[in-house]
Design a protein around this motif. Structure first.
Motif, PDB file in Angstrom:
ATOM      1  N   SER A  92       0.847  -1.185   0.000  1.00 45.03           N
ATOM      2  CA  SER A  92       0.000   0.000   0.000  1.00 45.03           C
ATOM      3  C   SER A  92       0.883   1.235   0.000  1.00 45.03           C
ATOM      4  CB  SER A  92      -0.899  -0.005   1.239  1.00 45.03           C
ATOM      5  OG  SER A  92      -1.694   1.151   1.267  1.00 45.03           O
ATOM      6  N   GLY A  95      -2.092   7.332   2.356  1.00 50.37           N
ATOM      7  CA  GLY A  95      -3.280   8.034   1.901  1.00 50.37           C
ATOM      8  C   GLY A  95      -4.293   7.166   1.180  1.00 50.37           C
ATOM      9  N   GLU A  96      -3.970   5.906   0.946  1.00 48.10           N
ATOM     10  CA  GLU A  96      -4.893   5.011   0.246  1.00 48.10           C
ATOM     11  C   GLU A  96      -6.125   4.739   1.118  1.00 48.10           C
ATOM     12  OE1 GLU A  96      -4.708   0.774  -2.186  1.00 48.10           O
ATOM     13  OE2 GLU A  96      -2.915   1.534  -1.200  1.00 48.10           O
ATOM     14  N   ASP A  97      -7.311   4.637   0.470  1.00 44.48           N
ATOM     15  CA  ASP A  97      -8.552   4.354   1.187  1.00 44.48           C
ATOM     16  C   ASP A  97      -8.569   2.924   1.711  1.00 44.48           C
ATOM     17  OD1 ASP A  97      -9.619   6.874   0.681  1.00 44.48           O
ATOM     18  OD2 ASP A  97     -10.687   6.219  -1.123  1.00 44.48           O
ATOM     19  N   ALA A 132      -3.306   3.202  10.283  1.00 41.60           N
ATOM     20  CA  ALA A 132      -4.604   3.651   9.792  1.00 41.60           C
ATOM     21  C   ALA A 132      -5.141   4.763  10.690  1.00 41.60           C
ATOM     22  CB  ALA A 132      -5.581   2.486   9.770  1.00 41.60           C
ATOM     23  N   THR A 134      -8.820   7.462  10.980  1.00 42.20           N
ATOM     24  CA  THR A 134     -10.189   7.669  10.518  1.00 42.20           C
ATOM     25  C   THR A 134     -10.772   8.916  11.165  1.00 42.20           C
ATOM     26  OG1 THR A 134     -12.379   6.652  10.280  1.00 42.20           O
ATOM     27  CG2 THR A 134     -11.206   6.212  12.332  1.00 42.20           C
ATOM     28  N   VAL A 147     -15.688   3.208   2.519  1.00 42.68           N
ATOM     29  CA  VAL A 147     -14.392   3.784   2.897  1.00 42.68           C
ATOM     30  C   VAL A 147     -14.558   4.309   4.316  1.00 42.68           C
ATOM     31  CG1 VAL A 147     -12.728   5.602   2.448  1.00 42.68           C
ATOM     32  CG2 VAL A 147     -13.791   4.399   0.536  1.00 42.68           C
ATOM     33  N   LYS A 150      -8.049   5.619   6.288  1.00 39.11           N
ATOM     34  CA  LYS A 150      -6.978   5.826   5.309  1.00 39.11           C
ATOM     35  C   LYS A 150      -5.713   5.165   5.824  1.00 39.11           C
ATOM     36  CE  LYS A 150      -8.584   9.578   2.719  1.00 39.11           C
ATOM     37  NZ  LYS A 150      -8.976   9.043   1.444  1.00 39.11           N
ATOM     38  N   GLN A 152      -2.535   5.714   6.773  1.00 43.49           N
ATOM     39  CA  GLN A 152      -1.664   6.824   7.163  1.00 43.49           C
ATOM     40  C   GLN A 152      -1.406   6.763   8.650  1.00 43.49           C
ATOM     41  OE1 GLN A 152      -3.845  10.191   5.704  1.00 43.49           O
ATOM     42  NE2 GLN A 152      -5.132  10.338   7.496  1.00 43.49           N
TER      43      GLN A 152
END
Length: 190
Positions: A92, A95-97, A132, A134, A147, A150, A152
């Motif tokens: 991954s 910033g990916e969902d 992650a 949220t 979603v 993210k 991050q």
């Protein structure tokens, strides 16, 4: 004079006959279902008629667009205190969902041992992701494929190159998430 023993014998024969008829009906029903492929799926009634048996879609979905490449597979230790890999790492980028693999309730969002973690409660299971973050709060319902977070935050696990997906039942029973994402074939064996 009425003989009780004789009446009991007649009732017993009727009960035995009824049980035999029930067994015969069940046997015929089973024989009919064995001759045709099963068409029942745990999550859906979709069937692939091109193959023997029913193809049931996977019970869960990938949490990333994908399927993403697996960088490290699940490796459950034989004892809870031994080293192992209690989840699955997927390639991954920041910033990916993150998509909910199954409908559930957000149960945790925050830092654990310096790592950013988001967890969902799906029935008796806890599904966790790191790194992650949220904007949702614990108690918020999350739909399947929604979603909800993210990739991050901080984590020493993947150095920003992967998402760790953990799955746990109870306090210490870790499960392989990969076992939930593959389609299953359901057939009756003779």
């Amino acid at each position: 004079m009425i003989r009780v023993h004789g009446l009991y014998g007649i009732g017993r024969k009727r009960r035995l006959k009824a049980v035999c008829m029930l067994i015969l009906m069940l046997a015929l029903s089973l024989a009919q279902s064995i001759s045709a492929p099963s068409r029942v799926c745990a999550q859906s009634r979709e069937v692939n008629d091109q193959q023997d048996g029913a193809i049931c879609p996977s019970a869960w979905d990938w949490p990333l667009a994908g399927p993403p490449p697996i960088t490290k597979a699940f490796d459950n230790p034989s004892k809870p205190w031994l080293p192992g890999h209690r989840g699955m790492d997927m390639a991954s980028h920041g910033g990916e969902d993150i998509l909910a693999p199954q409908a559930g309730v957000l149960s945790f969002s925050g830092r654990v041992a310096g790592k950013d973690v988001v967890s969902l409660r799906v029935g008796a299971l806890t599904v966790s992701f790191e790194p992650a973050t949220t904007s949702l709060t614990p108690g918020d319902k999350v739909a399947r494929r929604q979603v909800f977070a993210k990739v991050q935050g901080t984590s020493d696990h993947c150095d920003g190159r992967c998402l760790h997906w953990g799955l746990r039942k109870g306090k210490r029973a870790y499960l392989d998430p990969a076992g939930r994402i593959h389609p299953h074939r359901i057939v009756l064996k003779p």
